[in-house]
Design a protein around this motif. Structure first.
Motif, short mmCIF file in Angstrom:
data_model
loop_
_atom_site.label_atom_id
_atom_site.label_comp_id
_atom_site.label_asym_id
_atom_site.label_seq_id
_atom_site.Cartn_x
_atom_site.Cartn_y
_atom_site.Cartn_z
N MET A 1 0.99 -1.31 -0.09
CA MET A 1 0.12 0.00 -0.03
C MET A 1 0.97 1.22 -0.11
N ARG A 2 0.34 2.36 -0.62
CA ARG A 2 1.20 3.79 -0.71
C ARG A 2 1.05 4.46 0.98
N ILE A 3 1.62 5.17 1.12
CA ILE A 3 1.70 6.11 2.14
C ILE A 3 0.15 6.70 2.49
N ALA A 4 -0.84 6.85 1.42
CA ALA A 4 -1.93 7.50 1.62
C ALA A 4 -3.08 6.61 2.01
N GLU A 5 -2.81 5.35 1.66
CA GLU A 5 -3.58 4.29 2.22
C GLU A 5 -3.07 3.90 3.57
N LEU A 6 -1.91 3.95 3.74
CA LEU A 6 -1.52 3.57 5.31
C LEU A 6 -2.19 4.59 6.30
N VAL A 25 11.10 5.84 14.24
CA VAL A 25 10.38 4.89 15.06
C VAL A 25 9.58 4.19 14.22
N LEU A 26 9.18 4.46 12.83
CA LEU A 26 8.56 3.85 11.84
C LEU A 26 9.46 3.27 10.91
N PRO A 27 9.44 1.87 10.58
CA PRO A 27 10.40 1.35 9.59
C PRO A 27 10.22 1.82 8.00
N ALA A 28 11.21 1.93 7.33
CA ALA A 28 11.10 2.61 6.31
C ALA A 28 10.32 1.72 5.25
N GLY A 29 9.39 1.97 4.37
CA GLY A 29 8.83 0.94 3.38
C GLY A 29 9.60 0.62 2.30
N GLU A 30 9.22 -0.63 1.64
CA GLU A 30 10.03 -1.29 0.49
C GLU A 30 10.08 0.08 -0.69
N ARG A 31 11.33 0.36 -1.12
CA ARG A 31 11.18 1.56 -2.05
C ARG A 31 10.62 0.93 -3.46
N ALA A 37 7.22 4.44 -1.80
CA ALA A 37 7.55 3.44 -1.25
C ALA A 37 6.22 2.53 -0.97
N ARG A 38 6.45 1.22 -0.53
CA ARG A 38 5.30 0.36 -0.47
C ARG A 38 5.32 0.09 1.06
#
Length: 206
Positions: A1-6, A25-31, A37-38
């Protein structure tokens, strides 16, 4: 999911999510590209944990960072993590007198909780005991009975978090402790009313 959906899934605004990402504090998403990122279910769980710590627990971002670091390095077991989070929810107590602390330690010993004498809540109990005595009331004799009842409460609390992943477990500890304290106070008052009626109430048939 994209950041907007998150953001939609968690109710956390996108700027706040980006702030948590920057702060680590929040892990990075999959670039997926230079600017995108996802994210997945683990990010939803972590965001809910962060919000529980910040919004309900009132923890500072520095405290949140320490806790999530302990989760992610996997060096702490579940018992250590739960204890760390639980203790972080306890307000600091000013200095208490040695006599009150000694009385609380005696209560803990009678309960078989000697190892808990260094727990921050032991100082809270000592402060309660001292305040009661200043008003002419000694609550120490009630602490053992209350402690026995709380053993049952603790078993119910741990049963509730059993089997959850670590983020869900810690979120449950925070939410369950803070809301559970309110629920326990309400149940105590109801029980007092019921017990008072049993002891002192007049049967309408009499």
């Amino acid at each position: 999911m994209r950041i907007a959906e998150l953001s939609r899934e968690t109710g956390v605004p996108v700027p706040t999510i980006k702030f948590y990402l920057r702060e680590g504090v929040l892990p990075a998403g999959e670039r997926t590209s230079k600017n995108q990122a996802r994210y997945d279910e683990s990010h939803i769980r972590r965001l809910r944990l962060i919000r529980a710590m910040v919004d309900l627990g009132g923890l500072s971002l520095a405290s949140v960072r320490e806790i999530v670091a302990a989760i992610d390095d996997q060096e702490s077991d579940d018992d250590q993590l739960m204890g760390r989070v639980s203790k972080s929810l306890i307000p600091e107590v000013d200095a208490v007198d040695d006599a009150s602390l000694a009385a609380v330690e005696a209560v803990l010993a009678e309960l078989g909780w000697e190892d808990a004498c260094s727990h921050p809540s032991a100082r809270t109990l000592a402060a309660v005991l001292a305040a009661g005595r200043e008003l002419g009331h000694d609550f120490a004799p009630t602490f053992v009975a209350h402690g026995r009842a709380c053993e049952e409460v603790a078993r119910a609390d741990l049963d509730y978090v059993e089997g959850k992943d670590v983020d869900q477990m810690l979120e449950s500890v925070i939410v369950g402790t803070l809301l559970g304290d309110t629920a326990l106070a309400a149940l105590r008052r109801i029980a007092q009313t019921v017990e008072s009626h049993r002891r002192y109430g007049v049967d309408e048939d009499e």
